[in-house]
Design an enzyme around this catalytic site. Structure first.
Site, PDB file in Angstrom:
ATOM      1  N   ARG A 187       0.854  -1.180   0.000  1.00 50.17           N
ATOM      2  CA  ARG A 187       0.000   0.000   0.000  1.00 50.17           C
ATOM      3  C   ARG A 187       0.895   1.236   0.000  1.00 50.17           C
ATOM      4  NH1 ARG A 187      -3.163  -2.732  -1.758  1.00 50.17           N
ATOM      5  NH2 ARG A 187      -5.173  -3.474  -0.969  1.00 50.17           N
ATOM      6  N   HIS A 215       0.852  -0.468 -10.386  1.00 51.08           N
ATOM      7  CA  HIS A 215      -0.073  -1.277  -9.579  1.00 51.08           C
ATOM      8  C   HIS A 215      -0.431  -2.580 -10.297  1.00 51.08           C
ATOM      9  CE1 HIS A 215      -3.179  -0.881  -6.119  1.00 51.08           C
ATOM     10  NE2 HIS A 215      -2.878  -2.154  -6.327  1.00 51.08           N
TER      11      HIS A 215
END
Length: 310
Positions: A225, A273
């Protein structure tokens, strides 16, 4: 009775998931209507992504579970209207993808591959890297993904130390916990992998003080994250040479803004990502298995602990 399964996610998600979900429901022998629009009071299950316009769960009075398409649930877990059981996505294919990304980039930095792949000056540099057993790794986060990555790296002879906020016991991997354990793990780590969930307790886990504990030139891999790392502190540590390189797959704002200094920093690699994307066919089977379990009165898989946030 025919179940009603509401698919509350984006148009692109629908295109990917509609056929695999219907096939998985049929394979499981579940009589269900998969739809994008339904009377909330008649919905039995919600297949969900945080980008959905569904933000108020109160009208879904019959709903037995909200089944997330994402592994991370920080954008939904605090919703006060969500009283139904929430299950995060734990997909074997997602785990495999994460292991491949982490192992690939760990080996890339361990072997110094960048200086051979990009070598415009044709420099003949015969520097030999140490063996993997001489390159300690700290795996921050020993959940499903962290444990799988830790085991894969340990199988290549990297000495891996796991760390998590609460004590864990993983065969073959020494595990630490608490603040003292985190400091111990960082002090000896040539490579740090961050795979913690995002919670108020994990935000800025790698701040200036903890980054200063790393050996000179340590490498950071963050497929977890974006908020796990203090961006300004990381840039300062990179500029000072304390951190030799950071390969980052997740960011506080995504897509990463074009003017963010990560894009142009010579010691940062940005990946968009992609470390552990959810694959529709295998994820559909995970979702349908939870529907089957709920209908059979069995415990749900990967149910989120609201207090812990994951």
């Amino acid at each position: 009775m025919t179940l009603t399964v509401l698919f509350a996610a984006s148009d692109a998600n629908w295109q990917d998931y509609a056929a695999p979900l219907r096939a998985a429901l049929a394979d499981a022998g579940i009589d269900a209507t998969l739809t994008r629009e339904a009377d909330p009071a008649g919905v039995d299950y919600i297949v969900y992504a945080p980008s959905s316009p569904v933000q108020d769960f109160a009208p879904f009075t019959r709903c037995k579970a909200v089944l997330s398409l994402w592994a991370g649930v920080e954008r939904i877990v605090g919703n006060p209207t969500l009283t139904q059981p929430l299950c995060r996505m734990v997909d074997p294919a997602l785990t495999e993808g994460m292991v491949e990304w982490v192992v690939g980039h760990a080996l890339r930095h361990h072997l110094g591959m960048d200086r051979h792949i990009v070598n415009p000056g044709r420099v003949w540099d015969p520097t030999c890297p140490p063996l993997a057993r001489e390159r300690p790794v700290a795996m921050l986060g020993m959940g499903e993904l962290g444990t799988a990555c830790a085991r894969a790296l340990a199988a290549l002879n990297f000495p891996v130390t796991g760390w998590s906020r609460t004590p864990k016991d993983v065969a073959g991997i020494p595990c630490l916990s608490g603040e003292a354990g985190l400091e111990q793990a960082l002090c000896g780590a040539a490579i740090v992998v961050t795979l913690l969930p995002r919670t108020p307790e994990t935000e800025n886990t790698l701040d200036a003080r903890r980054l200063a504990l790393l050996p000179q030139g340590a490498v950071i891999l963050n497929p977890g994250r974006g908020a796990l790392i203090d961006d300004a502190a990381l840039l300062a540590a990179l500029d000072a040479g304390r951190v030799g390189h950071a390969t980052l797959d997740v960011f506080r704002v995504e897509p990463l803004p074009q003017d963010h200094p990560f894009w142009t920093h010579p010691r940062v690699t940005v990946t968009p990502h992609i470390a552990a994307d959810t694959r529709a066919p295998s994820a559909s089977r995970v979702i349908v298995e939870n529907i089957r379990r709920a209908e059979a009165g069995e415990p749900l898989l990967n149910r989120v602990d609201r207090q812990r946030g994951y």
